[in-house]
Design a protein around this motif. Structure first.
Motif, PDB file in Angstrom:
ATOM      1  N   THR A 139       0.814  -1.208  -0.070  1.00  0.00           N
ATOM      2  CA  THR A 139       0.105  -0.053   0.480  1.00  0.00           C
ATOM      3  C   THR A 139       0.608   1.021   0.030  1.00  0.00           C
ATOM      4  N   LEU A 192      -1.217   8.041  -0.887  1.00  0.00           N
ATOM      5  CA  LEU A 192      -1.209   9.446  -1.952  1.00  0.00           C
ATOM      6  C   LEU A 192      -1.021  10.705  -1.464  1.00  0.00           C
ATOM      7  N   SER A 236      -4.922   9.458   1.194  1.00  0.00           N
ATOM      8  CA  SER A 236      -5.913   8.510   1.263  1.00  0.00           C
ATOM      9  C   SER A 236      -5.261   7.226   0.781  1.00  0.00           C
ATOM     10  N   GLY A 280      -3.267   4.137  -1.056  1.00  0.00           N
ATOM     11  CA  GLY A 280      -3.810   3.542  -2.774  1.00  0.00           C
ATOM     12  C   GLY A 280      -3.041   2.145  -2.858  1.00  0.00           C
ATOM     13  N   GLU A 281      -3.192   0.963  -3.152  1.00  0.00           N
ATOM     14  CA  GLU A 281      -2.649   0.389  -4.241  1.00  0.00           C
ATOM     15  C   GLU A 281      -0.822   0.524  -4.433  1.00  0.00           C
ATOM     16  N   ARG A 282       0.089   0.047  -3.734  1.00  0.00           N
ATOM     17  CA  ARG A 282       1.496   0.130  -4.343  1.00  0.00           C
ATOM     18  C   ARG A 282       1.847  -0.956  -5.345  1.00  0.00           C
ATOM     19  N   ASN A 302      -0.919   1.198 -12.444  1.00  0.00           N
ATOM     20  CA  ASN A 302      -2.256   1.216 -12.254  1.00  0.00           C
ATOM     21  C   ASN A 302      -3.391   2.293 -12.660  1.00  0.00           C
ATOM     22  N   VAL A 345      -3.893   5.139 -11.110  1.00  0.00           N
ATOM     23  CA  VAL A 345      -3.724   6.023 -10.653  1.00  0.00           C
ATOM     24  C   VAL A 345      -2.347   6.594 -11.072  1.00  0.00           C
ATOM     25  N   TRP A 394      -2.335  16.308  -8.925  1.00  0.00           N
ATOM     26  CA  TRP A 394      -1.522  16.717  -7.396  1.00  0.00           C
ATOM     27  C   TRP A 394      -1.401  17.857  -6.579  1.00  0.00           C
TER      28      TRP A 394
END
Ligand SMILES: CC(C)(COP(=O)(O)OP(=O)(O)OC[C@H]1O[C@@H](n2cnc3c(N)ncnc32)[C@H](O)[C@@H]1OP(=O)(O)O)[C@@H](O)C(=O)NCCC(=O)NCCS
Length: 185
Positions: free
Chosen positions: A61, A64, A68, A70-72, A97, A99, A171
């Motif tokens: 993980t 971000l 939040s 996120g998936e690493r 992914n 993101v 961002w």
């Protein structure tokens, strides 16, 4: 393009941690959207070996930029060093992914302020693209860079990067960023 003489690319190594901490104090940051703070530096300085272990075996993980979770995706980290002196870092995410497709891409890098403008980022990226060709089943890699970062745009273009598009930075409010692709095959 290769690394300047005496510099080499290695996997993170605890022997370079004193220099890594110095680099953070000098202004090197692991994440170009978030500067290091006295707290993050103190935390890493207190447990240098655990930090290196985590770089060699990253968690699944990631926090971000908006805070939040996120998936690493699987990621391989390299350091540019001269002896035990840490100069800069580069990492490869093995796949995108949702993101990273938007912003982040496959490869990210940073050079400590005192080692900039010696060709290190250009050489680190060239060597890392070679590693990608040999180790990943990718046809091409994506890199993203803020519109106001000409140094990094130059690094990417010198390594064959093609500017695909310019988008609002997801961002950074009001900023724009470029997405580039580099062919590997
Ligand atoms: C961007 C960064 C990685 C460049 O590292 P570096 O080792 O200094 O880069 P290089 O020495 O390989 O220089 C690459 C090119 O950029 C140019 N360049 C370097 N710094 C520059 C600057 N501040 N302004 C304009 N051009 C610059 C160099 O002249 C060179 O071009 P040339 O070969 O035509 O002369 C470094 O400034 C950095 O770590 N910045 C903070 C983190 C960051 O922005 N990471 C990239 C996020 S996408």
């Amino acid at each position: 393009m290769s690394l300047p003489a005496a510099a080499r690319l290695i996997r993170p190594d605890a022997a370079c941690m004193a220099s890594f901490v110095e680099a953070m104090r000098e202004g090197y940051s692991r994440d170009n959207l978030r500067a290091e703070t006295p707290q993050t530096i103190a935390q890493i300085a207190a447990e240098p070996e655990a930090f290196v272990r985590q770089l060699l075996n990253p968690p699944t993980t990631i926090v971000l930029p908006d805070g939040s979770l996120g998936e690493r995706v699987p990621e391989t980290h390299f350091w540019a060093v001269e002896g035990d002196a840490f100069l800069g870092s580069i990492s490869v995410r093995h796949r995108l992914n949702a993101v990273l497709e938007q912003w982040g891409g496959h490869i990210g890098y940073a050079v400590r302020p005192s080692a900039r403008r010696r060709g290190l980022a250009t050489g680190m990226l060239a060597e890392t693209l070679g590693w990608c060709r040999e180790n990943l089943p990718l046809e091409r890699v994506m890199l993203t860079v803020a519109e106001d970062n000409p140094a990094s745009q130059r690094v990417i273009e010198k390594n064959g990067g093609l500017h695909a598009d310019t988008i609002p930075h997801p961002w950074v409010e009001g900023a724009r960023g470029r997405r580039y692709w580099i062919d590997l095959r």
